[in-house]
Design a protein around this motif. Structure first.
Motif, PDB file in Angstrom:
ATOM      1  N   ASN A   1      18.417   4.671  -2.073  1.00 21.60           N
ATOM      2  CA  ASN A   1      17.072   4.100  -2.174  1.00 21.60           C
ATOM      3  C   ASN A   1      15.979   5.113  -1.814  1.00 21.60           C
ATOM      4  O   ASN A   1      14.843   4.725  -1.573  1.00 21.60           O
ATOM      5  N   HIS A   2      16.355   6.374  -1.779  1.00 24.42           N
ATOM      6  CA  HIS A   2      15.371   7.378  -1.354  1.00 24.42           C
ATOM      7  C   HIS A   2      14.138   7.381  -2.249  1.00 24.42           C
ATOM      8  O   HIS A   2      12.987   7.388  -1.770  1.00 24.42           O
ATOM      9  N   LYS A   3      14.301   7.381  -3.540  1.00 27.12           N
ATOM     10  CA  LYS A   3      13.178   7.436  -4.480  1.00 27.12           C
ATOM     11  C   LYS A   3      12.264   6.215  -4.322  1.00 27.12           C
ATOM     12  O   LYS A   3      11.044   6.334  -4.309  1.00 27.12           O
ATOM     13  N   GLN A   4      12.923   5.056  -4.173  1.00 25.22           N
ATOM     14  CA  GLN A   4      12.138   3.830  -4.028  1.00 25.22           C
ATOM     15  C   GLN A   4      11.365   3.831  -2.704  1.00 25.22           C
ATOM     16  O   GLN A   4      10.201   3.418  -2.648  1.00 25.22           O
ATOM     17  N   ASN A   5      12.018   4.297  -1.644  1.00 26.88           N
ATOM     18  CA  ASN A   5      11.345   4.352  -0.353  1.00 26.88           C
ATOM     19  C   ASN A   5      10.129   5.283  -0.376  1.00 26.88           C
ATOM     20  O   ASN A   5       9.107   5.019   0.260  1.00 26.88           O
ATOM     21  N   ARG A   6      10.271   6.350  -1.119  1.00 27.56           N
ATOM     22  CA  ARG A   6       9.160   7.302  -1.232  1.00 27.56           C
ATOM     23  C   ARG A   6       7.978   6.656  -1.956  1.00 27.56           C
ATOM     24  O   ARG A   6       6.824   6.834  -1.580  1.00 27.56           O
ATOM     25  N   LYS A   7       8.275   5.886  -3.006  1.00 24.72           N
ATOM     26  CA  LYS A   7       7.220   5.179  -3.724  1.00 24.72           C
ATOM     27  C   LYS A   7       6.502   4.210  -2.789  1.00 24.72           C
ATOM     28  O   LYS A   7       5.267   4.130  -2.777  1.00 24.72           O
ATOM     29  N   ILE A   8       7.292   3.489  -2.009  1.00 28.23           N
ATOM     30  CA  ILE A   8       6.704   2.502  -1.092  1.00 28.23           C
ATOM     31  C   ILE A   8       5.801   3.187  -0.072  1.00 28.23           C
ATOM     32  O   ILE A   8       4.695   2.714   0.233  1.00 28.23           O
ATOM     33  N   LEU A   9       6.246   4.323   0.436  1.00 27.83           N
ATOM     34  CA  LEU A   9       5.463   5.055   1.424  1.00 27.83           C
ATOM     35  C   LEU A   9       4.131   5.504   0.842  1.00 27.83           C
ATOM     36  O   LEU A   9       3.072   5.374   1.483  1.00 27.83           O
ATOM     37  N   ILE A  10       4.178   6.020  -0.375  1.00 35.07           N
ATOM     38  CA  ILE A  10       2.940   6.471  -1.031  1.00 35.07           C
ATOM     39  C   ILE A  10       1.980   5.304  -1.223  1.00 35.07           C
ATOM     40  O   ILE A  10       0.788   5.394  -0.930  1.00 35.07           O
ATOM     41  N   VAL A  11       2.496   4.189  -1.708  1.00 31.63           N
ATOM     42  CA  VAL A  11       1.645   3.026  -1.974  1.00 31.63           C
ATOM     43  C   VAL A  11       1.067   2.461  -0.687  1.00 31.63           C
ATOM     44  O   VAL A  11      -0.110   2.072  -0.627  1.00 31.63           O
ATOM     45  N   ARG A  12       1.885   2.402   0.373  1.00 30.11           N
ATOM     46  CA  ARG A  12       1.382   1.859   1.628  1.00 30.11           C
ATOM     47  C   ARG A  12       0.228   2.696   2.183  1.00 30.11           C
ATOM     48  O   ARG A  12      -0.735   2.174   2.735  1.00 30.11           O
ATOM     49  N   ARG A  13       0.350   3.999   2.035  1.00 30.60           N
ATOM     50  CA  ARG A  13      -0.729   4.857   2.510  1.00 30.60           C
ATOM     51  C   ARG A  13      -1.977   4.709   1.629  1.00 30.60           C
ATOM     52  O   ARG A  13      -3.106   4.780   2.111  1.00 30.60           O
ATOM     53  N   ALA A  14      -1.769   4.503   0.348  1.00 26.85           N
ATOM     54  CA  ALA A  14      -2.898   4.253  -0.554  1.00 26.85           C
ATOM     55  C   ALA A  14      -3.589   2.941  -0.182  1.00 26.85           C
ATOM     56  O   ALA A  14      -4.818   2.841  -0.162  1.00 26.85           O
ATOM     57  N   GLU A  15      -2.793   1.916   0.150  1.00 26.76           N
ATOM     58  CA  GLU A  15      -3.353   0.626   0.570  1.00 26.76           C
ATOM     59  C   GLU A  15      -4.182   0.780   1.847  1.00 26.76           C
ATOM     60  O   GLU A  15      -5.254   0.187   1.986  1.00 26.76           O
ATOM     61  N   GLU A  16      -3.667   1.582   2.745  1.00 24.10           N
ATOM     62  CA  GLU A  16      -4.389   1.814   4.001  1.00 24.10           C
ATOM     63  C   GLU A  16      -5.743   2.465   3.738  1.00 24.10           C
ATOM     64  O   GLU A  16      -6.763   2.092   4.343  1.00 24.10           O
ATOM     65  N   MET A  17      -5.747   3.399   2.832  1.00 23.34           N
ATOM     66  CA  MET A  17      -6.999   4.074   2.488  1.00 23.34           C
ATOM     67  C   MET A  17      -7.987   3.102   1.842  1.00 23.34           C
ATOM     68  O   MET A  17      -9.179   3.125   2.123  1.00 23.34           O
ATOM     69  N   ILE A  18      -7.487   2.238   0.951  1.00 23.37           N
ATOM     70  CA  ILE A  18      -8.348   1.255   0.287  1.00 23.37           C
ATOM     71  C   ILE A  18      -8.970   0.320   1.318  1.00 23.37           C
ATOM     72  O   ILE A  18     -10.165   0.025   1.267  1.00 23.37           O
ATOM     73  N   ARG A  19      -8.177  -0.152   2.264  1.00 26.10           N
ATOM     74  CA  ARG A  19      -8.686  -1.076   3.278  1.00 26.10           C
ATOM     75  C   ARG A  19      -9.724  -0.413   4.184  1.00 26.10           C
ATOM     76  O   ARG A  19     -10.602  -1.063   4.717  1.00 26.10           O
ATOM     77  N   ARG A  20      -9.608   0.903   4.316  1.00 25.27           N
ATOM     78  CA  ARG A  20     -10.557   1.607   5.178  1.00 25.27           C
ATOM     79  C   ARG A  20     -11.851   1.952   4.435  1.00 25.27           C
ATOM     80  O   ARG A  20     -12.934   1.900   5.019  1.00 25.27           O
ATOM     81  N   TYR A  21     -11.740   2.269   3.148  1.00 20.63           N
ATOM     82  CA  TYR A  21     -12.911   2.756   2.405  1.00 20.63           C
ATOM     83  C   TYR A  21     -13.258   1.891   1.202  1.00 20.63           C
ATOM     84  O   TYR A  21     -13.795   2.364   0.221  1.00 20.63           O
ATOM     85  N   TYR A  22     -12.983   0.587   1.295  1.00 22.00           N
ATOM     86  CA  TYR A  22     -13.276  -0.315   0.183  1.00 22.00           C
ATOM     87  C   TYR A  22     -14.773  -0.348  -0.143  1.00 22.00           C
ATOM     88  O   TYR A  22     -15.165  -0.607  -1.280  1.00 22.00           O
ATOM     89  N   ALA A  23     -15.635  -0.095   0.840  1.00 25.13           N
ATOM     90  CA  ALA A  23     -17.088  -0.183   0.624  1.00 25.13           C
ATOM     91  C   ALA A  23     -17.653   1.055  -0.060  1.00 25.13           C
ATOM     92  O   ALA A  23     -18.795   1.058  -0.489  1.00 25.13           O
ATOM     93  N   GLN A  24     -16.844   2.095  -0.182  1.00 24.52           N
ATOM     94  CA  GLN A  24     -17.305   3.335  -0.797  1.00 24.52           C
ATOM     95  C   GLN A  24     -16.885   3.403  -2.267  1.00 24.52           C
ATOM     96  O   GLN A  24     -16.155   2.559  -2.762  1.00 24.52           O
ATOM     97  N   SER A  25     -17.377   4.445  -2.920  1.00 18.85           N
ATOM     98  CA  SER A  25     -16.986   4.678  -4.312  1.00 18.85           C
ATOM     99  C   SER A  25     -15.589   5.302  -4.320  1.00 18.85           C
ATOM    100  O   SER A  25     -15.415   6.487  -4.043  1.00 18.85           O
ATOM    101  N   LEU A  26     -14.595   4.498  -4.630  1.00 20.82           N
ATOM    102  CA  LEU A  26     -13.193   4.930  -4.544  1.00 20.82           C
ATOM    103  C   LEU A  26     -12.518   4.682  -5.884  1.00 20.82           C
ATOM    104  O   LEU A  26     -12.506   3.560  -6.389  1.00 20.82           O
ATOM    105  N   SER A  27     -11.964   5.726  -6.474  1.00 21.92           N
ATOM    106  CA  SER A  27     -11.336   5.585  -7.788  1.00 21.92           C
ATOM    107  C   SER A  27      -9.839   5.869  -7.719  1.00 21.92           C
ATOM    108  O   SER A  27      -9.345   6.496  -6.770  1.00 21.92           O
ATOM    109  N   VAL A  28      -9.117   5.383  -8.739  1.00 23.20           N
ATOM    110  CA  VAL A  28      -7.686   5.625  -8.808  1.00 23.20           C
ATOM    111  C   VAL A  28      -7.407   7.119  -8.927  1.00 23.20           C
ATOM    112  O   VAL A  28      -6.390   7.627  -8.424  1.00 23.20           O
ATOM    113  N   GLU A  29      -8.326   7.845  -9.579  1.00 20.74           N
ATOM    114  CA  GLU A  29      -8.150   9.295  -9.719  1.00 20.74           C
ATOM    115  C   GLU A  29      -8.180   9.993  -8.364  1.00 20.74           C
ATOM    116  O   GLU A  29      -7.413  10.937  -8.100  1.00 20.74           O
ATOM    117  N   ASP A  30      -9.099   9.521  -7.472  1.00 22.52           N
ATOM    118  CA  ASP A  30      -9.199  10.121  -6.136  1.00 22.52           C
ATOM    119  C   ASP A  30      -7.884   9.981  -5.367  1.00 22.52           C
ATOM    120  O   ASP A  30      -7.379  10.937  -4.785  1.00 22.52           O
TER     121      ASP A  30
END
Length: 348
Positions: free
Chosen positions: A228-257
């Motif tokens: 499950n290494h590949k899947q776990n890595r995907k989950i880790l990336i997404v969780r960190r992306a979610e954390e960033m969204i929750r912190r900077y939702y009020a700013q101009s934040l794009s999927v490209e960033d």
């Protein structure tokens, strides 16, 4: 003029450093005093004070300031409507010039000069000017002596004074406009600086996210392969992306960033984000923003239009559209549907 009266005006000119120079130059050129009216204090600044007209002082002591106020108001009204100056004879028979100081459709104040006669002094002229005034014989005799001291200007002198005061009014307005523009530039620079600071915070977070992803890669590279290494890595990336969204939702934040921060292409990042969260990046971002909007609607009495930019939306109508799609009703309706005890607390 020396009388005071209120004007419905906006703006300020009193802090201009050139005003005293303008008054002095006008007096030295024409020999006439110059009054500047300031709307913010509803007062006149007369220069030089030693040149105040004794004829006008006596008229006001005999009849009050009411007729003077009326003459000035009517003259300034005519000048404002015409967009130029107004040469007028006051109720006491003296010639005056009124020039409004107007910027972008708003009267900032006015300039007044005059208190003079255009014909040689004579008993007949005095009687003509004062015949409608309710004065006693002693008052008239006293006033006549002051009348003989009133300045006399011929047609050419009057034209020069008129041209000069109009020129000076244009100069004052040009300086005021320059200060307004400087203020606007400063304001825009402040807004740009704030925007750049917000962007720097986002970039710092993205860099931290990049470092975290690189550290994970180095760490997992040395680990034994797991199913499950590949899947776990995907989950880790997404969780960190979610954390960033929750912190900077009020700013101009794009999927490209965010994709760039995790060293993935936008398309691949979007695909793994949807795979893990079962929703798109944009939908997730909007849901976080709407959740915060709900919190502000139920816990504050802020107008909805003020809430919109605080939760990352730039357009009021778009906020309403997204809010209704996610919450099932408009922001206003959502606020009204909140429990009574919350509504009561907000209204206290």
């Amino acid at each position: 003029m020396e009388v005071l009266f209120p004007l419905k005006t906006q703006g300020t000119i009193k802090n201009l450093s050139i005003l005293e120079d303008v008054q002095r130059l006008f007096y030295e050129t024409t020999g006439l005093g110059l009054s500047l009216y300031y709307n913010e204090t509803n007062q006149y600044d007369f220069y030089p004070t030693s040149e105040k007209n004794n004829y006008c002082r006596l008229i006001q002591s005999f009849l009050g300031t009411g007729p003077c106020i009326k003459s000035d108001q009517e003259a300034l009204g005519r000048a404002t409507r015409s967009g130029s100056h107004c040469l007028y004879t006051c109720h006491a028979g003296l010639l005056n010039i009124a020039v409004p100081l107007t910027l972008k459709g708003q009267i900032l104040g006015a300039m007044f000069t005059g208190q003079l006669v255009s014909e040689p002094h004579s008993k007949e002229s005095f009687e003509h000017k004062t015949k409608h005034l309710d004065l006693t014989p002693p008052q008239k005799r006293t006033l006549y002596n002051s009348y003989l001291q009133v300045k006399h200007f011929d047609k050419d002198q009057l034209l020069l004074a008129t041209r000069l005061i109009v020129f000076m009014s244009n100069y004052i307005i040009s300086r005021e406009n320059e200060l307004l523009l400087q203020g606007e530039i400063f304001k825009r620079e402040e807004e740009l600086l704030q925007f750049e600071n917000r962007q720097m915070k986002i970039q710092n977070t993205l860099q931290k996210l990049q470092i975290s992803v690189l550290e994970d890669r180095v760490f997992t590279k040395n680990e034994s392969p797991r199913p499950n290494h590949k899947q776990n890595r995907k989950i880790l990336i997404v969780r960190r992306a979610e954390e960033m969204i929750r912190r900077y939702y009020a700013q101009s934040l794009s999927v490209e960033d965010v994709a760039k921060a995790v060293y993935l292409s936008p398309n691949y990042f979007s695909s793994i984000f949807k795979e893990i969260t079962r929703t798109t990046f944009t939908n997730y971002l909007n849901e976080v923003r709407i959740d915060e909007g709900k919190r502000l609607l139920t816990s504050t009495d802020m107008p909805i239009k003020e809430i919109v930019p605080l939760v990352g939306f730039n357009d009021y109508d778009y906020f309403n559209k997204v809010f209704k799609r996610i919450a099932g009703l408009t922001p206003a309706a959502y606020r009204e549907m909140q429990p009574y005890h919350l509504r009561e607390r907000r209204e206290l």
